[in-house]
Scaffold this motif. Structure first.
Motif, PDB file in Angstrom:
ATOM      1  N   HIS A  24       0.825  -1.219   0.000  1.00  0.00           N
ATOM      2  CA  HIS A  24       0.000   0.000   0.000  1.00  0.00           C
ATOM      3  C   HIS A  24       0.859   1.268   0.000  1.00  0.00           C
ATOM      4  CE1 HIS A  24       0.965  -0.663   4.229  1.00  0.00           C
ATOM      5  NE2 HIS A  24       0.820   0.637   4.388  1.00  0.00           N
ATOM      6  N   GLU A  25       2.176   1.112  -0.056  1.00  0.00           N
ATOM      7  CA  GLU A  25       3.096   2.247   0.053  1.00  0.00           C
ATOM      8  C   GLU A  25       3.713   2.616  -1.293  1.00  0.00           C
ATOM      9  OE1 GLU A  25       5.341   1.712   4.269  1.00  0.00           O
ATOM     10  OE2 GLU A  25       5.940   0.294   2.708  1.00  0.00           O
ATOM     11  N   SER A  26       4.019   3.905  -1.444  1.00  0.00           N
ATOM     12  CA  SER A  26       4.921   4.307  -2.524  1.00  0.00           C
ATOM     13  C   SER A  26       6.334   3.961  -2.052  1.00  0.00           C
ATOM     14  CB  SER A  26       4.812   5.809  -2.795  1.00  0.00           C
ATOM     15  OG  SER A  26       5.336   6.549  -1.695  1.00  0.00           O
ATOM     16  N   LEU A  27       7.287   4.012  -2.963  1.00  0.00           N
ATOM     17  CA  LEU A  27       8.676   3.756  -2.563  1.00  0.00           C
ATOM     18  C   LEU A  27       9.131   4.805  -1.550  1.00  0.00           C
ATOM     19  CD1 LEU A  27      11.318   2.237  -2.726  1.00  0.00           C
ATOM     20  CD2 LEU A  27      11.805   3.433  -4.878  1.00  0.00           C
ATOM     21  N   MET A  28       8.717   6.046  -1.710  1.00  0.00           N
ATOM     22  CA  MET A  28       9.063   7.105  -0.762  1.00  0.00           C
ATOM     23  C   MET A  28       8.553   6.772   0.638  1.00  0.00           C
ATOM     24  SD  MET A  28       7.486  10.894  -0.380  1.00  0.00           S
ATOM     25  CE  MET A  28       6.107  10.116   0.460  1.00  0.00           C
ATOM     26  N   PRO A  37      17.227   8.701   4.805  1.00  0.00           N
ATOM     27  CA  PRO A  37      17.221  10.167   4.763  1.00  0.00           C
ATOM     28  C   PRO A  37      16.549  10.753   3.515  1.00  0.00           C
ATOM     29  CG  PRO A  37      19.374   9.375   4.140  1.00  0.00           C
ATOM     30  CD  PRO A  37      18.566   8.160   4.537  1.00  0.00           C
ATOM     31  N   ILE A  38      15.264  10.505   3.406  1.00  0.00           N
ATOM     32  CA  ILE A  38      14.452  11.068   2.328  1.00  0.00           C
ATOM     33  C   ILE A  38      13.619  12.180   2.967  1.00  0.00           C
ATOM     34  CG2 ILE A  38      12.500  10.602   0.788  1.00  0.00           C
ATOM     35  CD1 ILE A  38      14.913   9.227  -0.260  1.00  0.00           C
ATOM     36  N   LEU A  39      13.783  13.404   2.496  1.00  0.00           N
ATOM     37  CA  LEU A  39      13.048  14.521   3.096  1.00  0.00           C
ATOM     38  C   LEU A  39      11.562  14.494   2.762  1.00  0.00           C
ATOM     39  CD1 LEU A  39      15.484  17.546   2.707  1.00  0.00           C
ATOM     40  CD2 LEU A  39      14.922  16.253   4.766  1.00  0.00           C
ATOM     41  N   ALA A  40      11.232  14.234   1.504  1.00  0.00           N
ATOM     42  CA  ALA A  40       9.824  14.202   1.083  1.00  0.00           C
ATOM     43  C   ALA A  40       9.098  15.473   1.510  1.00  0.00           C
ATOM     44  CB  ALA A  40       9.141  12.956   1.638  1.00  0.00           C
ATOM     45  N   GLY A  43       5.515  15.927   0.636  1.00  0.00           N
ATOM     46  CA  GLY A  43       4.598  14.891   1.093  1.00  0.00           C
ATOM     47  C   GLY A  43       4.213  13.882   0.033  1.00  0.00           C
ATOM     48  N   GLY A  44       4.981  13.816  -1.028  1.00  0.00           N
ATOM     49  CA  GLY A  44       4.708  12.816  -2.060  1.00  0.00           C
ATOM     50  C   GLY A  44       3.891  13.316  -3.225  1.00  0.00           C
ATOM     51  N   ASN A  45       3.884  14.621  -3.438  1.00  0.00           N
ATOM     52  CA  ASN A  45       3.081  15.209  -4.516  1.00  0.00           C
ATOM     53  C   ASN A  45       3.881  15.546  -5.772  1.00  0.00           C
ATOM     54  OD1 ASN A  45       0.515  15.292  -3.137  1.00  0.00           O
ATOM     55  ND2 ASN A  45       1.486  16.780  -1.789  1.00  0.00           N
ATOM     56  N   CYS A  89       8.485   9.104  -4.663  1.00  0.00           N
ATOM     57  CA  CYS A  89       7.055   9.293  -4.393  1.00  0.00           C
ATOM     58  C   CYS A  89       6.202   8.863  -5.584  1.00  0.00           C
ATOM     59  CB  CYS A  89       6.748  10.739  -4.003  1.00  0.00           C
ATOM     60  SG  CYS A  89       6.989  11.956  -5.322  1.00  0.00           S
ATOM     61  N   GLN A  90       6.808   8.745  -6.753  1.00  0.00           N
ATOM     62  CA  GLN A  90       6.076   8.369  -7.964  1.00  0.00           C
ATOM     63  C   GLN A  90       6.261   6.909  -8.348  1.00  0.00           C
ATOM     64  OE1 GLN A  90       3.942  10.794  -9.550  1.00  0.00           O
ATOM     65  NE2 GLN A  90       4.435  11.459  -7.469  1.00  0.00           N
ATOM     66  N   VAL A  91       7.001   6.159  -7.530  1.00  0.00           N
ATOM     67  CA  VAL A  91       7.221   4.739  -7.809  1.00  0.00           C
ATOM     68  C   VAL A  91       6.244   3.920  -6.977  1.00  0.00           C
ATOM     69  CG1 VAL A  91       8.880   2.831  -7.780  1.00  0.00           C
ATOM     70  CG2 VAL A  91       9.652   5.155  -8.330  1.00  0.00           C
TER      71      VAL A  91
END
Length: 108
Positions: A24-28, A37-40, A43-45, A89-91
């Motif tokens: 249910h998750e994106s790679l991010m 250490p992924i800042l995101a 928020g994944g947009n 966030c797009q994977v």
């Protein structure tokens, strides 16, 4: 709920094998849940590129490549962009990505 295992290389070159990625998750979301250490910042947009990473070539092909919005952001990353760059966030999760090798890109 299904999950797969991936391998992650952080910015210091340290490799972590067997990182669980839930369906249910994106790679991010997977990377942030495991405290990589992924800042995101956005928020994944797909609007900040702070989740930029590299996928091994085989996995990159399996993701179907980038869309126009993602491509526009990646174009701004001249110094760190590679042919296999993705915004995590797009994977989307896929069983086909079992064993994928993800390398977190340098901060810009």
């Amino acid at each position: 709920m299904s999950s797969i295992l991936i391998n992650v290389i952080d910015r210091e070159g340290e490799r972590t094998e067997g990182v669980e990625w839930k369906d249910h998750e994106s790679l991010m979301e997977c990377l942030t849940r495991h405290k990589f250490p992924i800042l995101a910042t956005c928020g994944g947009n797909a609007s900040c590129s702070t989740c930029h990473s590299y996928l091994d070539q085989e996995s990159f092909v399996k993701t179907g490549g980038t869309n126009e919005e993602e491509e526009d952001l990646l174009e701004m990353l001249d110094d760190t962009r590679h042919d296999n760059s993705r915004l995590t966030c797009q994977v989307e999760w896929s069983e086909d990505l079992e064993g994928a090798e993800i390398e977190i890109a340098p901060e810009w």
